[in-house]
Design a protein around this motif. Structure first.
Motif, PDB file in Angstrom:
ATOM      1  N   ALA A   3       0.833  -1.204   0.000  1.00 21.97           N
ATOM      2  CA  ALA A   3       0.000   0.000   0.000  1.00 21.97           C
ATOM      3  C   ALA A   3       0.868   1.256   0.000  1.00 21.97           C
ATOM      4  O   ALA A   3       0.536   2.259  -0.649  1.00 21.97           O
ATOM      5  N   ALA A   4       1.991   1.194   0.713  1.00 23.08           N
ATOM      6  CA  ALA A   4       2.898   2.348   0.772  1.00 23.08           C
ATOM      7  C   ALA A   4       3.487   2.650  -0.611  1.00 23.08           C
ATOM      8  O   ALA A   4       3.679   3.823  -0.971  1.00 23.08           O
ATOM      9  N   GLU A  60       0.849   4.432  -2.616  1.00 24.14           N
ATOM     10  CA  GLU A  60       0.741   5.815  -2.146  1.00 24.14           C
ATOM     11  C   GLU A  60       1.897   6.668  -2.668  1.00 24.14           C
ATOM     12  O   GLU A  60       1.748   7.881  -2.887  1.00 24.14           O
ATOM     13  N   THR A 120      10.665   3.321  -1.389  1.00 22.84           N
ATOM     14  CA  THR A 120       9.538   2.547  -0.861  1.00 22.84           C
ATOM     15  C   THR A 120       9.457   1.193  -1.548  1.00 22.84           C
ATOM     16  O   THR A 120       9.211   0.159  -0.909  1.00 22.84           O
TER      17      THR A 120
END
Length: 268
Positions: A6-7, A10, A20
């Protein structure tokens, strides 16, 4: 893992995407080395991210200058379209003597010089002329681990290809901050600040602000035509800036400029 995935989503479209993505990959398949490069046909690779604990000078002084041309992963992706998950043993197709020669030379020279073993490569095609290469490596050899991580990377590859394309498949992004995500230092704010300061101070007493900006684009792999487009200036103007930069920094080649830049990073 879902939180890390999810990071990444984002972070799409931000300078933090590479670090990330690297954090997610180091959880998926723990590795000591991780490099992300943007590649274009007939041009030098563009540096996007690295997490290299030792011998980082090889990346800037050798690989991005000309050693990439002897990289069997690079050569394979240059000639073969489509997304790929690669390991050296799987590169030789139809008993290709040229590819086998490249692999043997690569293993004999690259591994001892860099201390990187059990390398894996994820190739993501952006279009016919551009692709992203993501490399992982280890400090030692372990065939069982190597094969396991190859299968893990392959199993996750569809998601990774999609994420990478979302980040880089559109119009080329101007990389003002891409070098700020360099090395394992990027995980520590104080080192990241120091790296940022070193970048902006490179050639500060010798170069004009415009020349400094062009120099940072050069050391990331952008050629004169790329820089002219990114900076919205004439190609001849870029060439004049390059001549002035080389003269003021007392270098005569891209390799010497990389070496000077790396020395500045290490001592700053």
């Amino acid at each position: 893992m879902k939180a890390k995935l999810a990071a990444i989503i984002e972070a799409i479209g931000t300078p933090g995407f590479s670090s990330t993505l690297a954090d997610y990959l180091r959880t998926l398949l723990p590795c000591s080395h991780l490099i992300i490069l943007g590649c274009r046909r007939n041009k030098h690779p563009i540096y996007l991210y690295d997490a290299i604990p030792h011998n980082r000078e090889y990346l800037f002084q050798r690989y991005l200058t000309d050693a990439y041309l002897s990289d069997p992963f690079y050569q394979f992706c240059l000639e073969n379209h489509g997304d790929k998950t690669l390991m050296l043993s799987g590169l030789v197709q139809d008993d290709s003597s040229q590819q086998r020669y490249l692999i043997n030379r690569y293993q004999q020279q690259f591994c001892p010089q860099t201390g990187v073993f059990d390398e894996l490569c994820l190739c993501t095609r952006l279009d016919k002329e551009r692709w992203i290469l993501l490399f992982t490596g280890q400090t030692d050899e372990d065939p069982t681990r190597h094969m396991r991580q190859y299968h893990e990377l392959s199993a996750d590859s569809a998601v990774l290809h999609a994420l990478i394309r979302q980040q880089w498949a559109g119009a080329e992004r101007k990389p003002e901050t891409s070098l700020l995500q360099s090395s394992a230092m990027a995980d520590k704010s104080e080192f990241r600040l120091a790296l940022q300061q070193a970048m902006h101070s490179f050639g500060e007493s010798l170069l004009t602000p415009k020349e400094q900006g062009i120099t940072l684009l050069i050391v990331q792999g952008y050629d004169s035509a790329d820089i002219a487009q990114l900076e919205s200036i004439a190609l001849g103007t870029v060439k004049n800036h390059r001549k002035s930069i080389y003269r003021k920094l007392n270098v005569s080649s891209l390799s010497e400029l990389y070496q000077l830049f790396m020395t500045h990073l290490l001592v700053s």
